[in-house]
Design a protein around this motif. Structure first.
Motif, mmCIF file in Angstrom:
data_model
loop_
_atom_site.group_PDB
_atom_site.id
_atom_site.type_symbol
_atom_site.label_atom_id
_atom_site.label_comp_id
_atom_site.label_asym_id
_atom_site.label_seq_id
_atom_site.Cartn_x
_atom_site.Cartn_y
_atom_site.Cartn_z
ATOM 1 N N ASP A 23 0.820 -1.212 0.000
ATOM 2 C CA ASP A 23 0.000 0.000 0.000
ATOM 3 C C ASP A 23 0.856 1.265 0.000
ATOM 4 O O ASP A 23 0.495 2.267 -0.617
ATOM 5 C CB ASP A 23 -0.947 0.017 1.197
ATOM 6 C CG ASP A 23 -2.048 -1.036 1.096
ATOM 7 O OD1 ASP A 23 -2.319 -1.518 -0.029
ATOM 8 O OD2 ASP A 23 -2.614 -1.389 2.146
ATOM 9 N N GLU A 26 1.890 1.817 -3.510
ATOM 10 C CA GLU A 26 0.771 2.366 -4.291
ATOM 11 C C GLU A 26 0.646 3.867 -4.027
ATOM 12 O O GLU A 26 0.484 4.656 -4.963
ATOM 13 C CB GLU A 26 -0.528 1.651 -3.924
ATOM 14 C CG GLU A 26 -1.730 2.187 -4.673
ATOM 15 C CD GLU A 26 -3.032 1.507 -4.295
ATOM 16 O OE1 GLU A 26 -4.079 2.040 -4.689
ATOM 17 O OE2 GLU A 26 -3.010 0.451 -3.615
ATOM 18 N N LYS A 30 1.149 6.961 -6.675
ATOM 19 C CA LYS A 30 0.117 7.982 -6.881
ATOM 20 C C LYS A 30 0.688 9.386 -6.707
ATOM 21 O O LYS A 30 0.385 10.294 -7.495
ATOM 22 C CB LYS A 30 -1.060 7.768 -5.929
ATOM 23 C CG LYS A 30 -1.919 6.581 -6.293
ATOM 24 C CD LYS A 30 -3.022 6.374 -5.266
ATOM 25 C CE LYS A 30 -3.873 5.167 -5.595
ATOM 26 N NZ LYS A 30 -4.904 4.942 -4.555
ATOM 27 N N ALA A 74 0.777 2.369 -9.743
ATOM 28 C CA ALA A 74 -0.152 2.487 -8.607
ATOM 29 C C ALA A 74 -1.232 1.410 -8.656
ATOM 30 O O ALA A 74 -1.706 0.966 -7.614
ATOM 31 C CB ALA A 74 -0.793 3.868 -8.590
ATOM 32 N N PHE A 82 4.531 -3.738 -10.600
ATOM 33 C CA PHE A 82 4.882 -2.423 -10.068
ATOM 34 C C PHE A 82 6.242 -1.972 -10.594
ATOM 35 O O PHE A 82 6.385 -0.881 -11.134
ATOM 36 C CB PHE A 82 4.901 -2.430 -8.528
ATOM 37 C CG PHE A 82 5.334 -1.108 -7.964
ATOM 38 C CD1 PHE A 82 4.398 -0.124 -7.705
ATOM 39 C CD2 PHE A 82 6.676 -0.839 -7.714
ATOM 40 C CE1 PHE A 82 4.799 1.114 -7.210
ATOM 41 C CE2 PHE A 82 7.085 0.388 -7.228
ATOM 42 C CZ PHE A 82 6.138 1.369 -6.976
#
Length: 103
Positions: A23, A26, A30, A74, A82
């Motif tokens: 997370d 991510e 972003k 993301a 990723f």
């Protein structure tokens, strides 16, 4: 400067490994995507000397491309995905354009 904001976004890489906190990666992706898109917009919307316009438009296009790859990072389905998109984001940026825009 646009380059400083882009570099600052990249400097906030999560401390944990991806597997330990996906997370955070991510969120990092972003933030990077937004920073790249914001800086691209600033370059496109700015008023620049004629001699610099084509170089800055080219850099804005690179930043847009990198932002798109950060968006994909993301939404990555796994760690390999990723890092594939993160690598493509890096590849979208040329050192020549970075030096030109930093000068």
């Amino acid at each position: 400067m646009a380059e400083a904001a882009v570099l600052a976004a990249l400097d906030v890489m999560p401390a944990e490994e991806y597997a330990g906190d996906p997370d955070a990666y991510e969120d990092w992706a972003k933030r990077a995507s937004k920073a790249f898109a914001d800086q691209s917009r600033r370059l496109r919307d700015g008023t620049w000397p004629a001699v610099a316009q084509s170089l800055l438009r080219a850099r804005a296009a690179e930043l847009d491309k990198a932002s798109g790859h950060w968006d994909k990072a993301a939404g990555a389905r796994d760690e390999d995905d990723f890092w594939t998109h993160q690598g493509r984001a890096e590849e979208a940026l040329t050192q020549e354009a970075q030096r030109t825009c930093s000068a």
